[in-house]
Design a protein around this motif. Structure first.
Motif, PDB file in Angstrom:
ATOM      1  N   GLY A  63       7.691  -1.066  17.088  1.00  0.00           N
ATOM      2  CA  GLY A  63       7.043  -2.145  17.814  1.00  0.00           C
ATOM      3  C   GLY A  63       5.590  -1.857  18.147  1.00  0.00           C
ATOM      4  O   GLY A  63       4.845  -2.764  18.536  1.00  0.00           O
ATOM      5  N   ARG A  64       5.185  -0.610  18.012  1.00  0.00           N
ATOM      6  CA  ARG A  64       3.795  -0.227  18.292  1.00  0.00           C
ATOM      7  C   ARG A  64       3.088   0.301  17.049  1.00  0.00           C
ATOM      8  O   ARG A  64       1.883   0.568  17.091  1.00  0.00           O
ATOM      9  CB  ARG A  64       3.749   0.865  19.374  1.00  0.00           C
ATOM     10  CG  ARG A  64       4.370   0.479  20.687  1.00  0.00           C
ATOM     11  CD  ARG A  64       4.091   1.529  21.755  1.00  0.00           C
ATOM     12  NE  ARG A  64       4.722   2.805  21.456  1.00  0.00           N
ATOM     13  CZ  ARG A  64       4.048   3.943  21.265  1.00  0.00           C
ATOM     14  NH1 ARG A  64       2.728   3.969  21.338  1.00  0.00           N
ATOM     15  NH2 ARG A  64       4.701   5.075  21.018  1.00  0.00           N
ATOM     16  N   SER A  65       3.843   0.459  15.968  1.00  0.00           N
ATOM     17  CA  SER A  65       3.263   1.066  14.771  1.00  0.00           C
ATOM     18  C   SER A  65       3.591   0.235  13.542  1.00  0.00           C
ATOM     19  O   SER A  65       4.645  -0.400  13.478  1.00  0.00           O
ATOM     20  CB  SER A  65       3.816   2.482  14.576  1.00  0.00           C
ATOM     21  OG  SER A  65       3.473   3.304  15.668  1.00  0.00           O
ATOM     22  N   THR A  66       2.675   0.281  12.585  1.00  0.00           N
ATOM     23  CA  THR A  66       2.880  -0.396  11.315  1.00  0.00           C
ATOM     24  C   THR A  66       2.461   0.539  10.202  1.00  0.00           C
ATOM     25  O   THR A  66       1.312   0.984  10.162  1.00  0.00           O
ATOM     26  CB  THR A  66       2.060  -1.689  11.222  1.00  0.00           C
ATOM     27  OG1 THR A  66       2.403  -2.552  12.309  1.00  0.00           O
ATOM     28  CG2 THR A  66       2.348  -2.406   9.908  1.00  0.00           C
ATOM     29  N   ILE A  67       3.400   0.834   9.314  1.00  0.00           N
ATOM     30  CA  ILE A  67       3.085   1.671   8.162  1.00  0.00           C
ATOM     31  C   ILE A  67       2.873   0.774   6.949  1.00  0.00           C
ATOM     32  O   ILE A  67       3.569  -0.245   6.787  1.00  0.00           O
ATOM     33  CB  ILE A  67       4.196   2.716   7.903  1.00  0.00           C
ATOM     34  CG1 ILE A  67       3.757   3.699   6.816  1.00  0.00           C
ATOM     35  CG2 ILE A  67       5.524   2.045   7.573  1.00  0.00           C
ATOM     36  CD1 ILE A  67       4.708   4.884   6.660  1.00  0.00           C
ATOM     37  N   SER A  68       1.914   1.124   6.129  1.00  0.00           N
ATOM     38  CA  SER A  68       1.634   0.331   4.930  1.00  0.00           C
ATOM     39  C   SER A  68       1.215   1.271   3.810  1.00  0.00           C
ATOM     40  O   SER A  68       0.859   2.429   4.057  1.00  0.00           O
ATOM     41  CB  SER A  68       0.540  -0.699   5.212  1.00  0.00           C
ATOM     42  OG  SER A  68      -0.660  -0.058   5.605  1.00  0.00           O
ATOM     43  N   ARG A  69       1.237   0.756   2.603  1.00  0.00           N
ATOM     44  CA  ARG A  69       0.822   1.562   1.457  1.00  0.00           C
ATOM     45  C   ARG A  69       0.070   0.701   0.464  1.00  0.00           C
ATOM     46  O   ARG A  69       0.312  -0.510   0.360  1.00  0.00           O
ATOM     47  CB  ARG A  69       2.026   2.229   0.795  1.00  0.00           C
ATOM     48  CG  ARG A  69       2.992   1.290   0.125  1.00  0.00           C
ATOM     49  CD  ARG A  69       4.280   2.006  -0.285  1.00  0.00           C
ATOM     50  NE  ARG A  69       4.072   2.953  -1.353  1.00  0.00           N
ATOM     51  CZ  ARG A  69       4.994   3.851  -1.732  1.00  0.00           C
ATOM     52  NH1 ARG A  69       6.160   3.915  -1.096  1.00  0.00           N
ATOM     53  NH2 ARG A  69       4.761   4.677  -2.722  1.00  0.00           N
ATOM     54  N   ASP A  70      -0.822   1.337  -0.255  1.00  0.00           N
ATOM     55  CA  ASP A  70      -1.553   0.678  -1.328  1.00  0.00           C
ATOM     56  C   ASP A  70      -1.359   1.544  -2.557  1.00  0.00           C
ATOM     57  O   ASP A  70      -2.023   2.567  -2.714  1.00  0.00           O
ATOM     58  CB  ASP A  70      -3.032   0.535  -0.955  1.00  0.00           C
ATOM     59  CG  ASP A  70      -3.820  -0.255  -1.981  1.00  0.00           C
ATOM     60  OD1 ASP A  70      -3.426  -0.271  -3.175  1.00  0.00           O
ATOM     61  OD2 ASP A  70      -4.841  -0.854  -1.618  1.00  0.00           O
ATOM     62  N   ASN A  71      -0.449   1.146  -3.419  1.00  0.00           N
ATOM     63  CA  ASN A  71      -0.127   1.972  -4.584  1.00  0.00           C
ATOM     64  C   ASN A  71      -1.296   2.079  -5.554  1.00  0.00           C
ATOM     65  O   ASN A  71      -1.459   3.097  -6.220  1.00  0.00           O
ATOM     66  CB  ASN A  71       1.107   1.414  -5.287  1.00  0.00           C
ATOM     67  CG  ASN A  71       2.357   1.572  -4.453  1.00  0.00           C
ATOM     68  OD1 ASN A  71       2.518   2.528  -3.713  1.00  0.00           O
ATOM     69  ND2 ASN A  71       3.260   0.595  -4.561  1.00  0.00           N
ATOM     70  N   ALA A  72      -2.096   1.046  -5.629  1.00  0.00           N
ATOM     71  CA  ALA A  72      -3.241   1.070  -6.540  1.00  0.00           C
ATOM     72  C   ALA A  72      -4.273   2.107  -6.096  1.00  0.00           C
ATOM     73  O   ALA A  72      -4.935   2.741  -6.926  1.00  0.00           O
ATOM     74  CB  ALA A  72      -3.878  -0.313  -6.607  1.00  0.00           C
ATOM     75  N   LYS A  73      -4.398   2.273  -4.782  1.00  0.00           N
ATOM     76  CA  LYS A  73      -5.351   3.229  -4.241  1.00  0.00           C
ATOM     77  C   LYS A  73      -4.709   4.544  -3.844  1.00  0.00           C
ATOM     78  O   LYS A  73      -5.392   5.458  -3.374  1.00  0.00           O
ATOM     79  CB  LYS A  73      -6.068   2.615  -3.031  1.00  0.00           C
ATOM     80  CG  LYS A  73      -6.910   1.403  -3.359  1.00  0.00           C
ATOM     81  CD  LYS A  73      -7.616   0.882  -2.111  1.00  0.00           C
ATOM     82  CE  LYS A  73      -8.476  -0.328  -2.442  1.00  0.00           C
ATOM     83  NZ  LYS A  73      -9.172  -0.856  -1.233  1.00  0.00           N
ATOM     84  N   ASN A  74      -3.389   4.637  -4.006  1.00  0.00           N
ATOM     85  CA  ASN A  74      -2.659   5.849  -3.625  1.00  0.00           C
ATOM     86  C   ASN A  74      -2.918   6.240  -2.171  1.00  0.00           C
ATOM     87  O   ASN A  74      -3.259   7.390  -1.865  1.00  0.00           O
ATOM     88  CB  ASN A  74      -3.022   7.017  -4.547  1.00  0.00           C
ATOM     89  CG  ASN A  74      -2.099   7.102  -5.757  1.00  0.00           C
ATOM     90  OD1 ASN A  74      -1.263   6.230  -5.974  1.00  0.00           O
ATOM     91  ND2 ASN A  74      -2.271   8.133  -6.544  1.00  0.00           N
ATOM     92  N   THR A  75      -2.787   5.285  -1.302  1.00  0.00           N
ATOM     93  CA  THR A  75      -2.979   5.561   0.118  1.00  0.00           C
ATOM     94  C   THR A  75      -1.816   5.018   0.937  1.00  0.00           C
ATOM     95  O   THR A  75      -1.160   4.045   0.541  1.00  0.00           O
ATOM     96  CB  THR A  75      -4.277   4.934   0.655  1.00  0.00           C
ATOM     97  OG1 THR A  75      -4.226   3.519   0.441  1.00  0.00           O
ATOM     98  CG2 THR A  75      -5.490   5.508  -0.031  1.00  0.00           C
ATOM     99  N   ILE A  76      -1.551   5.667   2.036  1.00  0.00           N
ATOM    100  CA  ILE A  76      -0.637   5.130   3.032  1.00  0.00           C
ATOM    101  C   ILE A  76      -1.357   5.146   4.375  1.00  0.00           C
ATOM    102  O   ILE A  76      -2.209   5.999   4.621  1.00  0.00           O
ATOM    103  CB  ILE A  76       0.693   5.916   3.126  1.00  0.00           C
ATOM    104  CG1 ILE A  76       0.448   7.402   3.435  1.00  0.00           C
ATOM    105  CG2 ILE A  76       1.504   5.756   1.860  1.00  0.00           C
ATOM    106  CD1 ILE A  76       1.716   8.158   3.732  1.00  0.00           C
ATOM    107  N   ASN A  77      -1.057   4.183   5.187  1.00  0.00           N
ATOM    108  CA  ASN A  77      -1.734   4.041   6.464  1.00  0.00           C
ATOM    109  C   ASN A  77      -0.719   3.889   7.595  1.00  0.00           C
ATOM    110  O   ASN A  77       0.404   3.436   7.375  1.00  0.00           O
ATOM    111  CB  ASN A  77      -2.646   2.816   6.454  1.00  0.00           C
ATOM    112  CG  ASN A  77      -3.689   2.896   5.363  1.00  0.00           C
ATOM    113  OD1 ASN A  77      -4.560   3.750   5.389  1.00  0.00           O
ATOM    114  ND2 ASN A  77      -3.594   2.023   4.378  1.00  0.00           N
TER     115      ASN A  77
END
Length: 118
Positions: A63-77
């Motif tokens: 509820g306080r955090s959001t994980i995301s990824r960008d496979n094209a850029k090879n990043t996770i946030n």
């Protein structure tokens, strides 16, 4: 495979922070990737995991955090809001994770320190 975490720092309670992890080397979009943290004097704990289609969060950050990824850029946030002093920890990104009674990851980054002041 190497992971480089960034974005840590000092933030006041109630503030927000965005952590990023850049992955170099061959990695597959099917890999589970995520964030863990280790507070002073405590064991490392799971924070959040993302697969190609699902996300998983520890109760302490849900509820306080959001994980995301960008496979094209090879990043996770990891976007964290409403930060609390108990969120103070070194945050590690990880890749190629599996679950067997607990999350186990094959690749680890070096960690980035998040300090939340009250």
């Amino acid at each position: 495979v190497q992971l480089q975490a960034s974005g840590g720092g000092l933030v006041q309670a109630g503030g927000s922070l965005r952590l990023s992890c850049t992955v170099s080397g061959r990695i597959f979009s099917s890999y589970y990737m995520g964030w863990f943290r280790q507070a002073p004097g405590k064991e490392r704990e799971f924070v959040a995991i993302i697969s190609s289609s699902s996300t998983y969060y520890a109760d302490s950050v849900k509820g306080r955090s959001t994980i995301s990824r960008d496979n094209a850029k090879n990043t996770i946030n990891l976007q964290m809001v409403s930060l609390k002093p108990e969120d103070t920890a070194v945050y590690y990104c990880a890749a190629r994770c599996t679950y067997a009674a607990d999350w186990l990851c094959h690749y680890w980054g070096q960690g980035t320190l998040v300090t939340v002041s009250s």
